[in-house]
Design a protein around this motif. Structure first.
Motif, mmCIF file in Angstrom:
data_model
loop_
_atom_site.group_PDB
_atom_site.id
_atom_site.type_symbol
_atom_site.label_atom_id
_atom_site.label_comp_id
_atom_site.label_asym_id
_atom_site.label_seq_id
_atom_site.Cartn_x
_atom_site.Cartn_y
_atom_site.Cartn_z
ATOM 1 N N GLY A 116 -19.514 53.515 14.776
ATOM 2 C CA GLY A 116 -20.165 53.437 15.716
ATOM 3 C C GLY A 116 -21.759 52.905 15.734
ATOM 4 N N ALA A 117 -22.001 52.595 14.355
ATOM 5 C CA ALA A 117 -23.657 52.537 13.653
ATOM 6 C C ALA A 117 -23.641 51.898 13.087
ATOM 7 C CB ALA A 117 -24.332 54.004 13.545
ATOM 8 N N PRO A 118 -25.604 50.414 13.882
ATOM 9 C CA PRO A 118 -25.561 49.420 12.768
ATOM 10 C C PRO A 118 -26.407 50.513 10.827
ATOM 11 C CG PRO A 118 -27.063 48.950 14.533
ATOM 12 C CD PRO A 118 -25.466 50.811 15.202
ATOM 13 N N THR A 119 -26.305 49.096 9.869
ATOM 14 C CA THR A 119 -26.951 49.541 8.873
ATOM 15 C C THR A 119 -27.302 48.581 8.857
ATOM 16 O OG1 THR A 119 -25.267 48.571 7.719
ATOM 17 C CG2 THR A 119 -24.755 51.453 8.319
ATOM 18 N N LYS A 120 -27.897 47.526 8.825
ATOM 19 C CA LYS A 120 -28.593 46.561 8.668
ATOM 20 C C LYS A 120 -28.317 45.390 10.045
ATOM 21 C CE LYS A 120 -28.514 42.690 4.946
ATOM 22 N NZ LYS A 120 -27.072 41.783 4.277
ATOM 23 N N VAL A 121 -28.951 44.584 9.995
ATOM 24 C CA VAL A 121 -30.118 43.487 11.315
ATOM 25 C C VAL A 121 -30.371 42.467 10.471
ATOM 26 C CG1 VAL A 121 -30.967 42.369 13.198
ATOM 27 C CG2 VAL A 121 -30.728 44.900 12.104
ATOM 28 N N ASP A 122 -29.496 41.193 10.169
ATOM 29 C CA ASP A 122 -29.684 39.667 9.937
ATOM 30 C C ASP A 122 -30.104 38.455 10.781
ATOM 31 O OD1 ASP A 122 -28.118 40.195 7.850
ATOM 32 O OD2 ASP A 122 -26.019 39.728 7.996
ATOM 33 N N GLY A 123 -31.753 38.753 10.409
ATOM 34 C CA GLY A 123 -31.834 37.899 11.473
ATOM 35 C C GLY A 123 -33.125 36.810 11.102
ATOM 36 N N GLU A 124 -33.521 36.309 11.667
ATOM 37 C CA GLU A 124 -35.166 35.945 11.207
ATOM 38 C C GLU A 124 -36.050 36.189 12.399
ATOM 39 O OE1 GLU A 124 -33.438 31.122 11.219
ATOM 40 O OE2 GLU A 124 -33.543 31.980 13.032
ATOM 41 N N LEU A 125 -37.268 36.092 11.239
ATOM 42 C CA LEU A 125 -38.588 36.622 11.604
ATOM 43 C C LEU A 125 -39.688 35.648 12.297
ATOM 44 C CD1 LEU A 125 -41.079 38.592 12.556
ATOM 45 C CD2 LEU A 125 -41.266 38.365 10.464
ATOM 46 N N THR A 126 -40.381 35.175 13.269
ATOM 47 C CA THR A 126 -41.173 34.390 14.040
ATOM 48 C C THR A 126 -42.544 34.713 13.241
ATOM 49 O OG1 THR A 126 -39.163 32.762 14.236
ATOM 50 C CG2 THR A 126 -42.328 31.859 15.441
ATOM 51 N N LEU A 127 -43.318 34.444 12.148
ATOM 52 C CA LEU A 127 -44.780 35.410 11.586
ATOM 53 C C LEU A 127 -45.657 33.788 12.026
ATOM 54 C CD1 LEU A 127 -46.866 37.416 12.028
ATOM 55 C CD2 LEU A 127 -45.381 37.224 9.735
ATOM 56 N N HIS A 128 -47.116 33.523 12.785
ATOM 57 C CA HIS A 128 -47.883 32.783 11.950
ATOM 58 C C HIS A 128 -47.433 31.549 12.536
ATOM 59 C CE1 HIS A 128 -51.234 31.474 9.138
ATOM 60 N NE2 HIS A 128 -51.946 31.994 9.938
ATOM 61 N N GLY A 129 -46.166 31.115 13.016
ATOM 62 C CA GLY A 129 -45.614 29.363 13.465
ATOM 63 C C GLY A 129 -44.756 29.315 12.562
ATOM 64 N N VAL A 130 -44.120 30.143 11.455
ATOM 65 C CA VAL A 130 -43.472 29.797 10.576
ATOM 66 C C VAL A 130 -42.025 30.737 10.528
ATOM 67 C CG1 VAL A 130 -42.359 29.891 8.346
ATOM 68 C CG2 VAL A 130 -45.442 29.249 8.852
ATOM 69 N N ARG A 164 -45.720 37.726 2.713
ATOM 70 C CA ARG A 164 -46.189 36.865 3.865
ATOM 71 C C ARG A 164 -46.926 35.713 3.120
ATOM 72 N NH1 ARG A 164 -52.417 37.761 2.509
ATOM 73 N NH2 ARG A 164 -52.902 39.155 0.925
ATOM 74 N N ALA A 165 -47.029 34.993 2.225
ATOM 75 C CA ALA A 165 -47.572 33.801 2.014
ATOM 76 C C ALA A 165 -46.549 32.891 2.449
ATOM 77 C CB ALA A 165 -48.021 33.688 0.437
ATOM 78 N N ASP A 166 -44.928 33.438 2.725
ATOM 79 C CA ASP A 166 -43.492 32.436 2.957
ATOM 80 C C ASP A 166 -44.245 32.400 4.325
ATOM 81 O OD1 ASP A 166 -42.590 32.431 0.572
ATOM 82 O OD2 ASP A 166 -41.348 33.669 1.203
ATOM 83 N N PHE A 167 -45.181 32.923 5.231
ATOM 84 C CA PHE A 167 -45.182 32.798 6.626
ATOM 85 C C PHE A 167 -46.474 32.073 6.438
ATOM 86 C CE2 PHE A 167 -41.938 36.245 6.056
ATOM 87 C CZ PHE A 167 -40.959 35.130 7.331
ATOM 88 N N GLY A 168 -47.709 31.769 4.885
ATOM 89 C CA GLY A 168 -48.016 30.575 5.455
ATOM 90 C C GLY A 168 -50.317 31.697 5.586
ATOM 91 N N ILE A 169 -50.011 33.203 5.415
ATOM 92 C CA ILE A 169 -50.691 33.852 5.583
ATOM 93 C C ILE A 169 -51.189 34.484 3.927
ATOM 94 C CG2 ILE A 169 -51.882 36.200 6.552
ATOM 95 C CD1 ILE A 169 -49.376 36.182 7.917
ATOM 96 N N ASP A 170 -51.705 33.449 3.177
ATOM 97 C CA ASP A 170 -51.520 33.961 1.499
ATOM 98 C C ASP A 170 -53.448 34.320 1.482
ATOM 99 O OD1 ASP A 170 -53.519 31.369 1.648
ATOM 100 O OD2 ASP A 170 -52.131 30.227 0.419
#
Length: 193
Positions: A116-130, A164-170
């Motif tokens: 009954g308990a999740p062990t993972k989350v599969d998702g998407e993060l939107t950060l810095h417009g990416v 973080r560079a993948d989100f344009g924060i380098d």
């Protein structure tokens, strides 16, 4: 033939009752107990740690079916390094650019249920417009009756690593900063009445 009809009717009734008992529950994020935090390199010399003080969102959880989802919004202006000057720099154009990107958002599906308990989350993060895929590993998950609200309270600790560079924060890359960041999330959420 009668016994076959009776068996089919019994199965249909059991399925309907199970469906009523296994309804998904919506939980509201408790902003006073939810703080996404991060660990980032400082020229290979030390690890800077910060957190976000304002978070809101919802979790939909169906423990019986082993599924759920979440939608979390983080107020970037609430970043807190415990250092006023660093907070100001982080909000500027070189890092979070809060004027253009005031929020980060994470949306995902709860997966890998065990008892009954999740062990993972599969998702998407939107950060810095990416927006990019990001999976969270749930290191701890527990639900209890809330002692004050008399509704179910669930909490979790989750972990992810991102570049973080993948989100344009380098910022700092030219000075040898490692772009990899550890994201830790402590979250508590209360079942909606």
């Amino acid at each position: 033939m009668k016994s076959l009809r009776a068996a089919v009717l019994m199965l249909m009734t059991a399925a309907a009752v199970a469906g009523l008992q296994a309804a998904p529950v919506t939980y509201e994020i408790d902003p006073s107990h939810t703080y996404p935090s991060f660990e980032a390199d400082h020229m290979g010399l030390s690890t800077w740690r910060g957190k976000f003080n304002l978070t809101q969102g919802q979790v939909l959880l169906d423990k019986e079916a082993g599924q759920g989802s979440l939608d979390i919004v983080v107020d970037i202006a609430s970043v807190d390094f415990g250092h006023d000057l660093m907070n100001k720099v982080a909000l500027g154009e070189s890092i979070f650019d809060v004027e253009k990107h005031p929020h980060a958002r994470y949306k995902g599906r709860l997966v890998g249920f065990v008892e009954g308990a999740p062990t993972k989350v599969d998702g998407e993060l939107t950060l810095h417009g990416v927006t990019r895929p990001l999976s969270l590993t749930i290191q701890r998950f527990k639900c209890i009756p809330h002692p004050l609200h008399k509704r179910e309270l669930c909490g979790a600790d989750a972990l992810a690593r991102l570049n973080r560079a993948d989100f344009g924060i380098d910022a700092g890359k030219a000075y040898g900063f490692d772009m990899n960041v550890v994201l830790r999330i402590q979250v508590e959420a209360v079942a909606k009445p």
